[in-house]
Scaffold this motif. Structure first.
Motif, PDB file in Angstrom:
ATOM      1  N   SER A  38      34.738  59.970  60.474  1.00  0.00           N
ATOM      2  CA  SER A  38      35.492  61.196  60.691  1.00  0.00           C
ATOM      3  C   SER A  38      35.541  61.464  62.175  1.00  0.00           C
ATOM      4  O   SER A  38      34.650  61.061  62.928  1.00  0.00           O
ATOM      5  N   ASN A  46      39.368  64.811  60.903  1.00  0.00           N
ATOM      6  CA  ASN A  46      40.266  63.807  60.368  1.00  0.00           C
ATOM      7  C   ASN A  46      39.458  62.603  59.917  1.00  0.00           C
ATOM      8  O   ASN A  46      38.608  62.099  60.652  1.00  0.00           O
ATOM      9  N   GLU A  47      39.709  62.165  58.682  1.00  0.00           N
ATOM     10  CA  GLU A  47      38.979  61.005  58.180  1.00  0.00           C
ATOM     11  C   GLU A  47      39.831  59.763  58.294  1.00  0.00           C
ATOM     12  O   GLU A  47      41.005  59.742  57.899  1.00  0.00           O
TER      13      GLU A  47
END
Lengths: 266, 266
Positions: A156, A237-238
């Motif tokens: 992430s 954000n992954e």
DNA sequence: CCAGGTCCATACCTCCAGGGTATGACAGAC
DNA sequence: GTCTGTCATACCCTGGAGGTATGGACCTGG
């Protein structure tokens, strides 16, 4: 009578290197063979494709035209092979800002004969290219529609707000989501012309507003006139590796293994 | 390593005929050769494409999948060749209702070795297919954007109003444009789902309204539940033969000549 | 049950296209 | 001049794609 995709591939190689010798080297064939193949190709098409001189080689207009046609055709042929399970090349898709080089380098070193290629994707096509076979495996940013995909989360990363260097938020250590209210946000759901990261940043630089991007993307596309500050209270954000779940090829498995290995080292 | 378009074409032929013998005949090669080629192709792809039995041949699931991929690829390759000026096949586009068979038959009889194909077009793509090389020459309905096209007018035909058989105008000998005011007109500028002639007529049959079509189109697609009446005071539809003006191939010239000859006889 | 027909596969041949090596022709750099 | 980098030519060898002749499996009619 039929188009010969081998000759077309040779042509593209020469057109890209603008040199028979270097192209032959890249194709792993001898230079005279390549010379002869291109001549034969020109004879078949009854069109001169290159202007040769003792110092270098250049494309004729017809050659330039053909080059534009050749690449999509070869890509489509390659995708067809991939869909039926034949690996002529191994292609890795990646979203802007993600670094694929280390994993690709390991893969090529382990399989010297394999052609490995990369394809930069966008929000719109990052999943599409996996399903239609243009790539074997893709570095994607979540969330993505999971249907038919095998997804292996990697890491992430925080999202940052990208603003002009003169912006009121420019100096901050970090900001909250609420601080951005009232700003015009440039998003990937905007109409064409604002879709690519470059275009978004250009818009921010010219007309103000703020773009919210994953950290690595903002770093990758950093410009002198823009700065980025982390946003504290927004979901990170992954990034994940994804491939078509119906295709379990050894190469995909090996690449996934390489990627996890690299991710572990960092 | 490269996909072999010849083998792919052979594969498509067998898949279409579902018979090695007939496909071989159509391809003008001997049947054992075709058998061997397909076997080699299956070996390259490491996938079985056909289930053979002494009575007939059928596609495997993988074969069905490949067939779907193969056709667009071959079409794209063919278009590429056509763009660089090599005729592997001669392809004629035509708008619904126009009859191309006589001219095509003459052309094939004069050039026994030539593969001649036809492609049905729509209002949207009747010009596009000429420019991108999918067809060598097209029967088009005017008006069309003239840029880059050579256009040879063929004939004019009246437009008719197509209405349900129960419609108030159904029995008339002819109507005036004004008679149609107040009717919902189904036009080719409508959104998708109303574009093809079949869809337009379906809509007229189900929901009423009126479709204005060239006579030959209305005749070609005639249905029991629809009738058509000529419209007196509307400009007739002009049909023309068109081709890319930058391509002056002997075959195009010959075809144009054949078409004028046939038009003169009628 | 055998004869004939209809499939596709196998065996064997020929030929050419695509691969290789060695070398030549040409032009610019020094 | 010579050296170096460019592409072309000459020659050989192999594999694949074409052909013909024939075999094996399966249906079908008498």
């Amino acid at each position: 009578m039929d188009l010969d995709l081998r000759k077309l591939r040779y042509f593209v190689a020469v057109a890209e290197h603008l040199s028979f010798g270097r192209a032959a080297e890249a194709l792993h064939i001898a230079q005279p063979v390549l010379s002869r193949q291109i001549r034969a190709f020109e004879a078949e098409l009854k069109v001169q494709l290159f202007d040769r001189s003792s110092k270098g080689t250049s494309l004729t207009p017809a050659g330039t035209q053909l080059l534009a046609d050749a690449r999509p055709l070869l890509a489509q042929a390659s995708a067809l092979l991939r869909r039926v399970g034949v690996a002529d090349t191994f292609t890795v898709g990646f979203m802007p800002g993600l670094i694929v080089t280390p994993a690709v380098r390991v893969l090529t070193s382990r399989h010297p004969g394999l052609r490995v290629e990369v394809l930069r994707t966008t929000w719109e096509d990052q999943v599409e290219v996996i399903h239609d076979g243009r790539v074997d495996v893709g570095y994607v940013r979540l969330p993505v529609p999971a249907a038919g995909l095998s997804i292996m989360p990697l890491f992430s990363e925080p999202r940052v707000a990208v603003v002009p260097a003169t912006h009121r938020l420019a100096g901050k250590e970090s900001v909250l989501d609420a601080d951005l209210s009232g700003e015009r946000r440039v998003q990937h759901t905007d109409p064409p012309g604002f879709r690519s990261v470059e275009e978004k940043l250009e818009h921010v630089a010219m007309h103000g507003g703020v773009a919210v991007l994953p950290l690595s993307t903002a770093v990758f596309y950093s410009r002198d006139d823009l700065v980025h500050v982390p946003i504290e209270d927004i979901a990170p954000n992954e990034v994940a590796l994804a491939w078509a779940s119906h295709r379990h090829t050894p190469l995909i498995a090996e690449f996934a293994e390489i990627v996890t290995e690299i991710a572990r080292q960092v």
